[in-house]
Motif scaffolding. Structure first.
Motif, PDB file in Angstrom:
ATOM      1  N   ARG A  61       0.375  -7.581   5.502  1.00  0.00           N
ATOM      2  CA  ARG A  61       1.706  -7.796   4.902  1.00  0.00           C
ATOM      3  C   ARG A  61       2.685  -6.693   5.273  1.00  0.00           C
ATOM      4  O   ARG A  61       3.879  -6.865   5.215  1.00  0.00           O
ATOM      5  N   ASP A  62       2.137  -5.510   5.623  1.00  0.00           N
ATOM      6  CA  ASP A  62       2.983  -4.347   5.891  1.00  0.00           C
ATOM      7  C   ASP A  62       2.480  -3.757   7.208  1.00  0.00           C
ATOM      8  O   ASP A  62       1.279  -3.589   7.400  1.00  0.00           O
ATOM      9  N   THR A  63       3.402  -3.455   8.121  1.00  0.00           N
ATOM     10  CA  THR A  63       2.945  -3.012   9.447  1.00  0.00           C
ATOM     11  C   THR A  63       2.359  -1.598   9.417  1.00  0.00           C
ATOM     12  O   THR A  63       1.584  -1.240  10.299  1.00  0.00           O
ATOM     13  N   ILE A  64       2.733  -0.791   8.428  1.00  0.00           N
ATOM     14  CA  ILE A  64       2.199   0.575   8.365  1.00  0.00           C
ATOM     15  C   ILE A  64       1.028   0.673   7.400  1.00  0.00           C
ATOM     16  O   ILE A  64      -0.040   1.171   7.735  1.00  0.00           O
ATOM     17  N   PHE A  65       1.242   0.164   6.168  1.00  0.00           N
ATOM     18  CA  PHE A  65       0.200   0.299   5.148  1.00  0.00           C
ATOM     19  C   PHE A  65      -0.664  -0.956   5.112  1.00  0.00           C
ATOM     20  O   PHE A  65      -0.377  -1.898   4.380  1.00  0.00           O
ATOM     21  N   ASN A  66      -1.713  -0.951   5.933  1.00  0.00           N
ATOM     22  CA  ASN A  66      -2.681  -2.050   5.887  1.00  0.00           C
ATOM     23  C   ASN A  66      -4.048  -1.520   6.301  1.00  0.00           C
ATOM     24  O   ASN A  66      -4.170  -0.401   6.796  1.00  0.00           O
ATOM     25  N   TYR A  67      -5.090  -2.329   6.059  1.00  0.00           N
ATOM     26  CA  TYR A  67      -6.463  -1.869   6.285  1.00  0.00           C
ATOM     27  C   TYR A  67      -6.708  -1.507   7.746  1.00  0.00           C
ATOM     28  O   TYR A  67      -7.459  -0.589   8.040  1.00  0.00           O
ATOM     29  N   TRP A  79      -2.170  -0.378   0.094  1.00  0.00           N
ATOM     30  CA  TRP A  79      -2.390  -0.814   1.483  1.00  0.00           C
ATOM     31  C   TRP A  79      -2.808  -2.275   1.542  1.00  0.00           C
ATOM     32  O   TRP A  79      -3.140  -2.788   2.597  1.00  0.00           O
ATOM     33  N   ASP A  80      -2.813  -2.931   0.404  1.00  0.00           N
ATOM     34  CA  ASP A  80      -3.353  -4.298   0.327  1.00  0.00           C
ATOM     35  C   ASP A  80      -2.295  -5.320   0.757  1.00  0.00           C
ATOM     36  O   ASP A  80      -1.163  -5.207   0.350  1.00  0.00           O
TER      37      ASP A  80
END
Ligand SMILES: [Zn+2]
Length: 296
Positions: A47-53, A295-296
């Protein structure tokens, strides 16, 4: 059916049942097994280009591959020194989203990184809290066992205990003593704690760190000894870490770099791309705080 055939039939059925159980009992590429009732979906949308798994995983893989870091959980941080490498600890405050924490934990485990996961005592995966009563959610133990026994991480206590005292009228000494006894009896090693920034802290101007004798005062949260809730002054009873056999408060550990995904710079949340990791030198000591839920 002859007796032998019947015996063979039963044995084969039993073997099939066991092998099925074995397959179900494990993580797959897209799911994480916690218990027969709890399977976490690990096929996640970005969902987020920076904060993801994926970016988190890529980040720790890069650090590991550079061969310049020693990763330790926070209960080993103080004792670990190196003149050749950078000592780094990944601190994860689970807050309210246990599934995101488990996904982080799995990614670290895959590359042999050990980290620390702080379970929040007022989150619903841990308990349901009402005035004068806390009811434990027993499944918290299965999550802890997964992270500690299978993924080799450290489990810590995310302290929302002043909230229990002043908002919920709970006898914290009795509560925490009982909880830690239960966790330790069940094989969970709890060495450390770190305080949680509850929304109540902002309403009533206290910090959960004020549970501890000698905690520093943050003037933005001036209610150090007592808190006015619904017209009644509630005293904050204070304790020592050693009263509960805690060995450390993560916020008090000495390091020369501390990064957190809740810091903001120029209205931008801190992320690992904002720092030149090559600028770190052997001997440096680094703590990185992340909240997997973000980060979800
Ligand atoms: Zn927290």
């Amino acid at each position: 059916m002859t007796l032998i055939m019947r015996y063979l039939f039963i044995s084969i059925s039993f073997l099939i049942l066991i092998s099925c159980k074995k397959i179900i009992n494990q993580d797959t590429d897209t799911s994480i097994y916690i218990s027969d009732d709890i399977i976490i979906n690990d096929r996640v949308k970005i969902r987020d280009t920076i904060f993801n798994y994926n970016t988190y995983e890529k980040f720790i893989i890069e650090l590991v591959n550079s061969n310049r870091f020693i990763f330790v959980p926070l209960n080993e941080f103080e004792q670990t020194y190196s003149s050749e490498k950078i000592v780094i600890a990944m601190r994860h405050d689970i807050d309210y989203n246990i599934a995101s924490a488990v996904r982080f934990a799995r990614r670290e485990y895959k590359i042999d990184v050990r980290a620390t996961y702080y379970f929040l005592n007022t989150a619903d995966y841990y308990s349901s809290t009402k005035s004068f009563s806390v009811i434990r959610n027993p499944s918290v133990l299965t999550y802890m066992k997964k992270l500690q026994n299978e993924y080799n991480h450290e489990i810590g206590w995310h302290n929302d205990l002043v909230t229990l005292q002043v908002v919920y009228n709970i006898d914290v000494k009795k509560y925490l003593t009982g909880e830690l006894a239960w966790l330790r009896m069940n094989g969970i090693k709890i060495d450390g704690t770190v305080y949680h920034g509850s929304e109540y802290c902002y309403t009533y101007n206290y910090l959960n760190s004020y549970l501890w004798e000698g905690a520093g005062l943050n003037t933005n949260f001036p209610n150090y000894d007592s808190v006015l809730v619904d017209g009644i002054y509630k005293r904050i009873n204070k304790f020592k870490l050693s009263d509960f056999e805690f060995k450390y408060e993560a916020g008090l550990l000495n390091c020369n770099y501390f990064f957190a995904d809740v810091f903001f710079f120029d209205n931008k949340r801190w992320n690992m791309g904002m720092f030149d990791w090559n600028s770190l030198k052997p001997g440096d000591r680094v703590i990185v705080l992340t909240h997997p839920a973000l980060w979800d």
